[in-house]
Scaffold this active site. Sequence first.
Site, PDB file in Angstrom:
ATOM      1  N   THR A  46      25.757  43.655 100.488  1.00 31.27           N
ATOM      2  CA  THR A  46      26.548  42.746  99.652  1.00 31.27           C
ATOM      3  C   THR A  46      25.585  41.921  98.806  1.00 31.27           C
ATOM      4  O   THR A  46      24.424  41.727  99.174  1.00 31.27           O
ATOM      5  CB  THR A  46      27.451  41.834 100.506  1.00 31.27           C
ATOM      6  OG1 THR A  46      26.637  41.091 101.410  1.00 31.27           O
ATOM      7  CG2 THR A  46      28.489  42.648 101.264  1.00 31.27           C
ATOM      8  N   VAL A  48      25.074  38.627  97.764  1.00 31.34           N
ATOM      9  CA  VAL A  48      24.375  37.412  98.173  1.00 31.34           C
ATOM     10  C   VAL A  48      23.439  37.694  99.343  1.00 31.34           C
ATOM     11  O   VAL A  48      22.307  37.202  99.382  1.00 31.34           O
ATOM     12  CB  VAL A  48      25.382  36.285  98.503  1.00 31.34           C
ATOM     13  CG1 VAL A  48      24.649  35.031  98.962  1.00 31.34           C
ATOM     14  CG2 VAL A  48      26.243  35.965  97.280  1.00 31.34           C
ATOM     15  N   CYS A  49      23.865  38.516 100.289  1.00 28.69           N
ATOM     16  CA  CYS A  49      23.017  38.856 101.439  1.00 28.69           C
ATOM     17  C   CYS A  49      21.767  39.601 100.982  1.00 28.69           C
ATOM     18  O   CYS A  49      20.660  39.329 101.462  1.00 28.69           O
ATOM     19  CB  CYS A  49      23.795  39.691 102.450  1.00 28.69           C
ATOM     20  SG  CYS A  49      25.209  38.824 103.169  1.00 28.69           S
ATOM     21  N   THR A  50      21.946  40.518 100.053  1.00 33.02           N
ATOM     22  CA  THR A  50      20.809  41.271  99.529  1.00 33.02           C
ATOM     23  C   THR A  50      19.840  40.340  98.805  1.00 33.02           C
ATOM     24  O   THR A  50      18.626  40.379  99.041  1.00 33.02           O
ATOM     25  CB  THR A  50      21.290  42.393  98.589  1.00 33.02           C
ATOM     26  OG1 THR A  50      22.110  43.291  99.351  1.00 33.02           O
ATOM     27  CG2 THR A  50      20.124  43.155  97.978  1.00 33.02           C
ATOM     28  N   PHE A  53      17.889  38.117 101.436  1.00 38.41           N
ATOM     29  CA  PHE A  53      16.845  38.791 102.210  1.00 38.41           C
ATOM     30  C   PHE A  53      15.737  39.347 101.328  1.00 38.41           C
ATOM     31  O   PHE A  53      14.588  39.423 101.762  1.00 38.41           O
ATOM     32  CB  PHE A  53      17.450  39.863 103.100  1.00 38.41           C
ATOM     33  CG  PHE A  53      18.088  39.307 104.362  1.00 38.41           C
ATOM     34  CD1 PHE A  53      18.115  37.943 104.629  1.00 38.41           C
ATOM     35  CD2 PHE A  53      18.668  40.153 105.276  1.00 38.41           C
ATOM     36  CE1 PHE A  53      18.689  37.436 105.778  1.00 38.41           C
ATOM     37  CE2 PHE A  53      19.245  39.663 106.444  1.00 38.41           C
ATOM     38  CZ  PHE A  53      19.261  38.297 106.694  1.00 38.41           C
TER      39      PHE A  53
END
Length: 164
Positions: A46, A48-50, A53
């Site tokens: 997704t 924002v998660c990508t 990280f």
Amino acid sequence: MAINTGDKAPDFTLVTKGAEGPELVKLSDLVGKSNLVLLFVPMAFTGVCTTEFCDISSGISDYEALDAKVIGISGDNPFAQAAWAEKEGISITLLSDYEHEVAKAYGVAYEQFLPEANLIMGGVAKRSAFVIDKEGIVRYAEVQDHPKDLPDFDKVKETLKGLA
């Protein structure tokens, strides 16, 4: 039950995809070796998660200089996490909380993820950051209610500086 600053970090054993296949990672085996930053995210692949990280991975030397190991946790299976890491260049250790037990233990599990979209996915982790010192004590805790809101990484680093 929410985990707060000053609490002992709940121990856990989760799976990561190692070079030889699935490997177990136990928090208590990591405590004492360095400070730890646990980052819970809702889902692999997704936006924002990508971004979160990838940004952490590109600035990992900042955390290493503060004697910290950064660990990402999501409810995705370890093979999906490994594919995500390879595709996006994520270099931090990713742990699979597939049963959402650790998210619940840390008090960061949604009862219903994105109810405005009528998604019935309980247990998905809220975007959260925890700093755990070498004694296993939580020194910083931040839990975001909205999945697009990032933790305050300046405060995470400030906390780590205070532990050095």
